[in-house]
Scaffold this motif. Structure first.
Motif, PDB file in Angstrom:
ATOM      1  N   ALA A   1       0.821  -1.217   0.000  1.00  0.00           N
ATOM      2  CA  ALA A   1       0.000   0.000   0.000  1.00  0.00           C
ATOM      3  C   ALA A   1       0.855   1.267   0.000  1.00  0.00           C
ATOM      4  CB  ALA A   1      -0.917   0.005   1.219  1.00  0.00           C
ATOM      5  N   SER A   2       0.310   2.324  -0.612  1.00  0.00           N
ATOM      6  CA  SER A   2       0.922   3.647  -0.478  1.00  0.00           C
ATOM      7  C   SER A   2      -0.178   4.702  -0.583  1.00  0.00           C
ATOM      8  CB  SER A   2       2.001   3.875  -1.537  1.00  0.00           C
ATOM      9  OG  SER A   2       1.478   3.617  -2.806  1.00  0.00           O
ATOM     10  N   LEU A   3       0.001   5.812   0.138  1.00  0.00           N
ATOM     11  CA  LEU A   3      -1.011   6.865   0.160  1.00  0.00           C
ATOM     12  C   LEU A   3      -0.755   7.849  -0.981  1.00  0.00           C
ATOM     13  CD1 LEU A   3      -0.963   7.674   3.988  1.00  0.00           C
ATOM     14  CD2 LEU A   3      -2.492   6.123   2.775  1.00  0.00           C
ATOM     15  N   SER A   4      -1.815   8.572  -1.355  1.00  0.00           N
ATOM     16  CA  SER A   4      -1.620   9.649  -2.335  1.00  0.00           C
ATOM     17  C   SER A   4      -0.792  10.751  -1.664  1.00  0.00           C
ATOM     18  CB  SER A   4      -2.968  10.223  -2.751  1.00  0.00           C
ATOM     19  OG  SER A   4      -3.526  10.927  -1.649  1.00  0.00           O
ATOM     20  N   GLU A   5      -0.190  11.623  -2.482  1.00  0.00           N
ATOM     21  CA  GLU A   5       0.654  12.674  -1.907  1.00  0.00           C
ATOM     22  C   GLU A   5      -0.176  13.613  -1.032  1.00  0.00           C
ATOM     23  OE1 GLU A   5       3.592  14.208  -4.465  1.00  0.00           O
ATOM     24  OE2 GLU A   5       4.075  15.892  -3.134  1.00  0.00           O
ATOM     25  N   VAL A   6      -1.400  13.917  -1.467  1.00  0.00           N
ATOM     26  CA  VAL A   6      -2.267  14.817  -0.692  1.00  0.00           C
ATOM     27  C   VAL A   6      -2.561  14.200   0.681  1.00  0.00           C
ATOM     28  CG1 VAL A   6      -4.576  15.849  -0.621  1.00  0.00           C
ATOM     29  CG2 VAL A   6      -3.346  15.689  -2.788  1.00  0.00           C
TER      30      VAL A   6
ATOM     31  N   ILE B   1       7.400  10.607  -2.358  1.00  0.00           N
ATOM     32  CA  ILE B   1       6.745  11.626  -1.525  1.00  0.00           C
ATOM     33  C   ILE B   1       7.744  12.371  -0.617  1.00  0.00           C
ATOM     34  CG2 ILE B   1       4.335  10.833  -1.451  1.00  0.00           C
ATOM     35  CD1 ILE B   1       6.804   9.839   1.174  1.00  0.00           C
ATOM     36  N   ALA B   2       9.031  12.252  -0.938  1.00  0.00           N
ATOM     37  CA  ALA B   2      10.050  12.850  -0.064  1.00  0.00           C
ATOM     38  C   ALA B   2       9.727  14.305   0.259  1.00  0.00           C
ATOM     39  CB  ALA B   2      11.421  12.733  -0.716  1.00  0.00           C
ATOM     40  N   SER B   3       9.180  15.025  -0.734  1.00  0.00           N
ATOM     41  CA  SER B   3       8.922  16.452  -0.541  1.00  0.00           C
ATOM     42  C   SER B   3       7.813  16.684   0.487  1.00  0.00           C
ATOM     43  CB  SER B   3       8.523  17.089  -1.859  1.00  0.00           C
ATOM     44  OG  SER B   3       7.329  16.473  -2.300  1.00  0.00           O
TER      45      SER B   3
ATOM     46  N   LYS C   1      -9.205   1.602  16.609  1.00  0.00           N
ATOM     47  CA  LYS C   1     -10.145   2.648  16.192  1.00  0.00           C
ATOM     48  C   LYS C   1      -9.926   2.935  14.712  1.00  0.00           C
ATOM     49  CE  LYS C   1     -12.557   4.137  19.634  1.00  0.00           C
ATOM     50  NZ  LYS C   1     -13.994   4.014  19.557  1.00  0.00           N
ATOM     51  N   SER C   2     -11.017   3.306  14.023  1.00  0.00           N
ATOM     52  CA  SER C   2     -10.905   3.644  12.590  1.00  0.00           C
ATOM     53  C   SER C   2     -10.913   5.144  12.387  1.00  0.00           C
ATOM     54  CB  SER C   2     -12.139   3.178  11.828  1.00  0.00           C
ATOM     55  OG  SER C   2     -12.222   1.823  11.795  1.00  0.00           O
ATOM     56  N   PHE C   3     -10.218   5.600  11.380  1.00  0.00           N
ATOM     57  CA  PHE C   3     -10.267   7.003  10.985  1.00  0.00           C
ATOM     58  C   PHE C   3     -11.546   7.260  10.196  1.00  0.00           C
ATOM     59  CE2 PHE C   3      -5.791   6.087  11.490  1.00  0.00           C
ATOM     60  CZ  PHE C   3      -5.340   7.201  12.176  1.00  0.00           C
ATOM     61  N   GLU C   4     -12.117   8.438  10.381  1.00  0.00           N
ATOM     62  CA  GLU C   4     -13.254   8.794   9.538  1.00  0.00           C
ATOM     63  C   GLU C   4     -12.779   9.741   8.445  1.00  0.00           C
ATOM     64  OE1 GLU C   4     -16.766   9.984  11.606  1.00  0.00           O
ATOM     65  OE2 GLU C   4     -16.607   8.177  12.874  1.00  0.00           O
ATOM     66  N   ALA C   5     -13.186   9.430   7.210  1.00  0.00           N
ATOM     67  CA  ALA C   5     -12.758  10.262   6.081  1.00  0.00           C
ATOM     68  C   ALA C   5     -13.863  11.244   5.704  1.00  0.00           C
ATOM     69  CB  ALA C   5     -12.439   9.357   4.891  1.00  0.00           C
ATOM     70  N   THR C   6     -13.496  12.310   5.017  1.00  0.00           N
ATOM     71  CA  THR C   6     -14.494  13.261   4.501  1.00  0.00           C
ATOM     72  C   THR C   6     -15.224  12.622   3.312  1.00  0.00           C
ATOM     73  OG1 THR C   6     -12.947  14.139   2.890  1.00  0.00           O
ATOM     74  CG2 THR C   6     -12.979  15.215   5.054  1.00  0.00           C
ATOM     75  N   ASP C   7     -16.261  13.298   2.807  1.00  0.00           N
ATOM     76  CA  ASP C   7     -16.991  12.759   1.647  1.00  0.00           C
ATOM     77  C   ASP C   7     -16.057  12.580   0.450  1.00  0.00           C
ATOM     78  OD1 ASP C   7     -19.184  12.764   3.170  1.00  0.00           O
ATOM     79  OD2 ASP C   7     -20.069  14.599   2.316  1.00  0.00           O
ATOM     80  N   GLN C   8     -14.983  13.360   0.416  1.00  0.00           N
ATOM     81  CA  GLN C   8     -14.015  13.236  -0.703  1.00  0.00           C
ATOM     82  C   GLN C   8     -12.986  12.136  -0.419  1.00  0.00           C
ATOM     83  OE1 GLN C   8     -14.814  16.411   0.643  1.00  0.00           O
ATOM     84  NE2 GLN C   8     -16.323  16.526  -1.008  1.00  0.00           N
ATOM     85  N   GLY C   9     -13.133  11.442   0.699  1.00  0.00           N
ATOM     86  CA  GLY C   9     -12.247  10.319   1.006  1.00  0.00           C
ATOM     87  C   GLY C   9     -10.944  10.718   1.668  1.00  0.00           C
ATOM     88  N   LEU C  10     -10.864  11.950   2.191  1.00  0.00           N
ATOM     89  CA  LEU C  10      -9.609  12.399   2.822  1.00  0.00           C
ATOM     90  C   LEU C  10      -9.710  12.259   4.345  1.00  0.00           C
ATOM     91  CD1 LEU C  10      -6.891  13.947   2.011  1.00  0.00           C
ATOM     92  CD2 LEU C  10      -8.020  15.956   2.979  1.00  0.00           C
ATOM     93  N   VAL C  11      -8.671  11.728   4.958  1.00  0.00           N
ATOM     94  CA  VAL C  11      -8.582  11.747   6.421  1.00  0.00           C
ATOM     95  C   VAL C  11      -7.826  13.028   6.778  1.00  0.00           C
ATOM     96  CG1 VAL C  11      -7.710  10.569   8.470  1.00  0.00           C
ATOM     97  CG2 VAL C  11      -8.588   9.228   6.544  1.00  0.00           C
TER      98      VAL C  11
ATOM     99  N   LYS D   1       0.523  14.137   2.974  1.00  0.00           N
ATOM    100  CA  LYS D   1       0.837  15.450   3.576  1.00  0.00           C
ATOM    101  C   LYS D   1      -0.079  15.710   4.764  1.00  0.00           C
ATOM    102  CE  LYS D   1       2.946  18.000  -0.175  1.00  0.00           C
ATOM    103  NZ  LYS D   1       2.735  18.721  -1.417  1.00  0.00           N
ATOM    104  N   GLU D   2      -1.351  15.368   4.614  1.00  0.00           N
ATOM    105  CA  GLU D   2      -2.331  15.580   5.678  1.00  0.00           C
ATOM    106  C   GLU D   2      -1.969  14.711   6.901  1.00  0.00           C
ATOM    107  OE1 GLU D   2      -4.471  17.881   4.732  1.00  0.00           O
ATOM    108  OE2 GLU D   2      -5.827  17.870   6.472  1.00  0.00           O
ATOM    109  N   LEU D   3      -1.568  13.497   6.613  1.00  0.00           N
ATOM    110  CA  LEU D   3      -1.173  12.580   7.700  1.00  0.00           C
ATOM    111  C   LEU D   3       0.024  13.155   8.458  1.00  0.00           C
ATOM    112  CD1 LEU D   3      -1.189   9.837   9.198  1.00  0.00           C
ATOM    113  CD2 LEU D   3       0.035   8.836   7.266  1.00  0.00           C
ATOM    114  N   VAL D   4       1.011  13.653   7.717  1.00  0.00           N
ATOM    115  CA  VAL D   4       2.205  14.219   8.361  1.00  0.00           C
ATOM    116  C   VAL D   4       1.808  15.388   9.271  1.00  0.00           C
ATOM    117  CG1 VAL D   4       4.328  15.525   7.929  1.00  0.00           C
ATOM    118  CG2 VAL D   4       3.839  13.487   6.589  1.00  0.00           C
ATOM    119  N   LEU D   5       0.922  16.265   8.778  1.00  0.00           N
ATOM    120  CA  LEU D   5       0.519  17.435   9.581  1.00  0.00           C
ATOM    121  C   LEU D   5      -0.185  16.997  10.867  1.00  0.00           C
ATOM    122  CD1 LEU D   5      -0.721  19.807   6.733  1.00  0.00           C
ATOM    123  CD2 LEU D   5       1.380  20.037   8.117  1.00  0.00           C
ATOM    124  N   GLY D   6      -1.047  15.988  10.737  1.00  0.00           N
ATOM    125  CA  GLY D   6      -1.772  15.482  11.918  1.00  0.00           C
ATOM    126  C   GLY D   6      -0.830  14.853  12.921  1.00  0.00           C
TER     127      GLY D   6
END
Ligand code: UPG
Length: 472
Positions: A298-303, A331-333, A408-418, A306-311
């Motif tokens: 598995a790998s996450l999208s770059e968007v 995704i190094a950047s 526990k599970s993460f809840e995503a937005t309607d656009q599928g973003l955590v 980035k959100e995961l890193v900020l959280g």
């Protein structure tokens, strides 16, 4: 190949050629070797080269441990440079097309001498061609399932789920809960294994996943990488139709017995393990570190990354994060300097995961819910944050969160973003809150049950020993 003792039973062991299958398969092979079996462990050429490059000392270690395990390798028919994990459909098609002939040649060669003649084949349910060869050479085959018993049950019942309209998962599919799997709690169609959602004819996985179940009765029995106390209701229901035996967790026995040993090394890693993270863990406070890994595929999208890193940054937690080189390059950047330089974060390309999870500094695991990661965290008593991605991972999340209540599970937005806020909220809940402590208590209880299952007179060990008696 060196000559093998004629007195010992000899198993030819064949995993599906992916990390999540090779690791537990190697542990099963070690168990058989401990029961005085000679093992020929068959990898693809591609994986063999990677394992040797990652652990040049592997064969010596096995010899040192007194385990009679030899390696053989056969081609999978794909070009050397091909990234096998980028399309499991392509890999699976190549397996069915290109592996039977060289496997038959290997078995023929082994059978040509009394010293090396195999007495059985122990192979992944998905390596169906091994059943043909077993039949041809009159060898009994033990099929092994490297996911949960619940996932096995879903595969068994997939033809009826398809006829009821639950899969393939198109717009027209049924949306109501699936309640027809014996021993299984109600399941949302969205939690079905992802390969069954897509009926696209080019998706070879659909056929690849269904066919082995039509021929399972040809195998002597099926061993599953689980344990009775974990999935009792599903196992009981399955046993009405199949000889299915819980034989796991397939993990280093020394690790389950809390003994420090070389045997704690997993033994079949495709990437070199970074043991430098262990002294870093030693320097952290007890139960303070969140370990993060999304497994070998598995790998996450770059968007999302980035959100995961900020959280994570906002949660101010010590983190040990396994980011595979192929992911890090892309995704190094997304890894800001401030995040890396605070001293709270250790990024590793490939962790010695079972050692990490058994380390006293690790208090939680953010996981993609691969079955091995699920089982490893349970066996080491570590509660989880569940971030499933594909395959059986949504089902594993369901059991983890709703049945065993250790995650526990993460809840995503309607656009599928955590979002970063959701990441911070759950990390704090797991690592700081009362709910996290309760999940930890339940995980530690399951850990005791897992350890008991593989120890003297434990249910899994007895099951393996009974199968070996039948094979004799
Ligand atoms: O840094 C790391 C990351 C992983 N691992 C090991 O790699 C294996 C990963 O297996 P798993 O957790 O099951 O994840 P995947 O590699 O993604 O496994 C695939 O295969 C599994 C068995 O079929 C399925 O359950 C998963 O959904 C599927 O993605 C485990 O043994 C881990 O201990 C390491 O040793 N170091």
């Amino acid at each position: 190949m060196a000559s093998l003792s004629a007195r010992r039973p000899h198993a030819v062991v064949v995993p599906y050629p992916a990390q999540g299958h090779i690791n537990p398969c190697m542990q099963l092979a070690k168990q058989l070797a401990l029961q005085h079996y000679t093992i020929t462990f068959v990898n693809t050429e591609h994986n063999h080269e990677r394992i040797v490059a990652s652990q040049p000392q592997q064969a010596d270690l096995l010899q040192e441990e007194g385990l009679n395990i030899r390696f053989a390798h056969i081609p999978d028919g794909l070009p050397h440079y091909h990234d096998r994990m980028s399309s499991l459909s392509t890999l699976s098609h190549a397996i069915d097309t290109h592996m039977p002939a060289p496997f038959e040649a290997l078995v023929t060669q082994l059978c040509s001498s009394d010293d090396s003649r195999p007495t059985c084949i122990v192979s992944d349910v998905f390596m169906l061609f091994t059943q043909d060869i077993a039949n041809k050479f009159g060898l009994p085959r033990v099929a092994v399932w490297f996911q949960s018993a619940a996932s096995f049950a879903i595969h068994v019942h997939m033809p009826s789920l398809i006829s009821q309209g639950y899969a393939p998962f198109t717009v027209k599919s049924r949306k109501d809960l699936i309640t027809s799997i014996p021993g299984h709690p109600p399941l949302s169609p969205e939690d079905l294994p992802s390969f069954f959602k897509d009926s696209d004819a080019s998706n070879y996985m659909f056929k690849f996943k269904l066919l082995p179940f039509q021929r399972l009765q040809e195998a002597k029995c099926v061993l599953i990488n689980t344990f009775d106390d974990l999935e009792r209701s599903v196992l009981k229901a399955l046993n009405e139709d199949f000889e299915v035996l819980a034989a796991g967790p397939f993990l280093p026995p020394a690790l389950l017995a809390n003994v420090d040993s070389k045997d704690n090394r997993t033994g079949a890693q495709l990437w070199p393990e970074d043991h430098e993270c262990l002294p870093w863990l030693d320097s952290q406070k007890e139960s303070s570190v969140l370990y993060i890994s999304f497994g070998s595929i598995a790998s996450l999208s770059e968007v999302q990354f980035k959100e995961l890193v900020l959280g994570l940054e906002a949660s101010e937690r010590p983190l040990l994060w396994a980011i595979r080189p192929d992911v890090k390059n892309s995704i190094a950047s997304a890894l800001p300097k401030t995040f890396l330089e605070g001293g709270l974060v250790y990024i590793t390309p490939w962790a010695p995961q079972s050692l990490v999870l058994s380390h006293k500094s690790v208090g939680g695991f953010l996981t993609h819910c691969g079955w091995n990661s699920t089982l490893e965290s349970l066996s080491m008593g570590v509660p989880t944050l569940a971030w499933p991605y594909f395959a059986d991972q949504m089902m594993n999340r369901k059991w983890m969160v709703e049945e065993w209540k250790v995650g526990k599970s993460f809840e995503a937005t309607d656009q599928g973003l955590v979002t970063k806020e959701e990441v911070e909220r759950l990390v704090r809940l797991l690592m700081e809150g009362k709910q996290g402590q309760e999940m930890g208590k339940r995980a530690r209880k399951l850990s005791l049950a897992a350890k008991k299952a593989v120890q003297h007179s434990g249910s899994s060990l007895v099951n393996v020993q009974n199968v070996l008696k039948v094979l004799m």
